[in-house]
Scaffold this active site. Structure first.
Site: not given
Ligand code: NDP
Length: 456
Positions: A43, A48, A51, A177, A181, A435, A440
């Site tokens: 993080c 986090c 980023k 996410y 981002e 307001h 709100e």
């Molecule tokens: P996510 O699980 O959020 O998203 C993964 C994405 O990759 C989905 O769109 C998924 O598609 C796609 N995907 C997975 N496998 C494949 C594949 N083999 N081929 C193509 N697409 C694929 O993971 P992130 O990497 O974005 O983030 C990891 C974790 O980090 C998150 O779970 C989150 O908890 C944490 N995080 C939190 C943040 C915040 O709170 N602001 C910021 C950044 C990270 P599909 O939907 O079809 O499965």
């Protein structure tokens, strides 16, 4: 003579491990934390925090554009990517220093290197053995990149934070996410961004109105979202360019390919299997509500357990672990109504059930509002806010709040307290708004919207 060198050894000094170690030491435990990279973990060092600093940097592009409507002449602007990355790195160095100081002040011994469990009470680091009564695994996760031809050319969020140059054209694979981002950061700073998602929608698991509203706003900003699209191969070309072959259209020639396709628990090569610690098929340590693995004195918190992979969750898991085992104050974490945010432009904030989740077990009323924020009446920006409240019909309890719009994370954080307290829609309505704010609207939505027949 103590039986063990330490009362607790934490493997991994990230969000969960740091909190558990500091608290345990504060309660009188003899604690050591093993870290192979930088204290602070994903993080603070690779996630986090850096980023969000880049998001702040990127947002100025929108502010400059919006300023004209308020009488400003901004003139020609330019951005120095290297300067932003350097400033970010300086801040990370400062934070790392603070983390080391916090460990020193708390009496936690830092052991640099890769920790491997030798047995249930022993951790080996760089050829030395350290024993502890309890061991806490908090090694987090690492980016997962699917094994396709040329995947070695792709960067992940780790490298994206430290690029030497801003890409002119980047393909980002994934719609979660991290993908969105970084799409926002690169797009705002002037890169051409293509996001490839393998399904029909971004942000799987989020409320459908959030997905629709954010998709609309990202596309308005020029981020191209390619649905039902998978990468077949990546090939390196001349002049630092890459050819990306996809199954949804033409070859793309870009100067960066980034994968943000989820993260895997970081459990390879740390001796878990050899010590008999049971993991699931993704490699995550399986723990009970006390964060205890199948081995009585070995515990795990944070992303390595693959429960809710969010920093504040890991921190709180570390806290309840230390309270329970070092302060004789047994506590478990309540995982309901955990708010989260996506730091896109505009942002997403969400807490509680989505409409889809709520409909599985409840009769619900839906309150939905879409409106132009006051700021954009003068800025002229074509951007709308989406706010949604999901209410249980029988008892009027608010089950979920969702927002797409500027400041959504700040607004939803407050509402998450209301949901934690079990607030009803009548109590939202009885709350006097501030307001003029966007927030709100959450206390002035009067009429439920009809639900689509398929969802009723
Ligand atoms: P996510 O699980 O959020 O998203 C993964 C994405 O990759 C989905 O769109 C998924 O598609 C796609 N995907 C997975 N496998 C494949 C594949 N083999 N081929 C193509 N697409 C694929 O993971 P992130 O990497 O974005 O983030 C990891 C974790 O980090 C998150 O779970 C989150 O908890 C944490 N995080 C939190 C943040 C915040 O709170 N602001 C910021 C950044 C990270 P599909 O939907 O079809 O499965």
């Amino acid at each position: 003579m103590a039986k063990f060198d330490y009362d607790l050894i934490t493997i991994g000094a990230g969000s969960g491990g740091v909190r558990a170690s500091r608290l345990a030491a504060g309660y009188g435990g003899r604690v050591a934390a093993v870290e192979e990279s930088r204290v602070g973990g994903t993080c603070v060092m690779r996630g986090c925090v850096p980023k969000k600093l880049l998001v702040y940097g990127a947002n100025f592009a929108n502010h400059f554009e919006d300023a004209a409507g308020f009488g400003w002449t901004v003139g020609e602007v330019s951005h120095d990517w290297g300067a932003l990355v350097n400033a970010k790195d300086k801040e990370l160095d400062r934070l790392e220093g603070i983390y080391h100081r916090m460990f020193r002040d708390a009496g936690v011994t830092t052991i640099d290197g890769h920790g491997v469990l030798a047995d249930a009470h022993t951790v080996e680091v760089a050829g030395k053995s350290y024993s502890a009564e309890k061991i806490l695994v908090g090694v987090g996760g690492r980016p997962f990149v699917p094994d396709i031809p040329g995947c070695e050319h792709a960067i992940t969020s780790n490298e994206a934070l430290d690029l030497k140059e801003l890409p002119k054209h980047i393909v980002i694979v994934g719609g979660g996410y991290i993908a969105l981002e970084f799409a926002g950061i690169f797009n705002a700073l002037g890169a051409r961004v293509d996001v490839l998602i393998r399904s029909g929608s971004i942000l799987r698991g989020f409320d459908h109105d959030v997905c629709d509203a954010l998709t609309e706003e990202l596309e308005k900003k020029g981020i191209a979202i390619h649905r039902d699209c998978t990468v077949q191969s990546i090939e390196k070309k001349d002049r630092n360019q890459f050819s990306v072959m996809v199954d949804c259209g033409e070859e793309m020639i870009v100067d960066q390919v980034m994968y943000a396709t989820g993260r895997s628990p970081n459990t390879k090569g740390i001796g878990l299997e050899e010590s008999g610690v049971v993991t699931n098929d993704k490699g995550a340590v399986i723990v009970d509500e006390w964060n205890r693995s199948n081995i009585e004195n070995i515990f795990a918190v944070g992303d390595v357990t693959d429960r809710f992979n969010l920093t504040p969750v890991a921190i709180n898991e570390g806290r309840v672990f230390a309270e329970t085992f070092f302060n004789d104050n047994p506590m478990t974490l309540d995982y309901t109504n955990i708010a989260s945010a996506v730091f896109t432009q505009p942002t997403v904030g969400t807490v509680g059930l989505t409409e889809e989740q709520a409909l599985a077990d409840h009769d619900v009323k839906i309150y939905l509002s879409r409106f132009k924020p006051m700021k954009h009446t003068l800025s002229g920006r074509d951007e709308r806010i989406m706010m949604k409240i999901i209410v249980e019909k029988d008892n009027d309890k608010v089950l979920g709040c969702h927002m797409v719009g500027d400041d959504a994370p700040e607004i939803i954080q407050g509402l998450s307290v209301a949901l934690k307290c079990g607030a009803t829609k009548a109590q939202f309505d009885a709350t006097v708004g501030i307001h003029p704010t966007a927030a709100e609207e959450f206390v002035t939505m009067r009429d439920a919207v009809p639900q689509a027949p398929s969802k009723a």
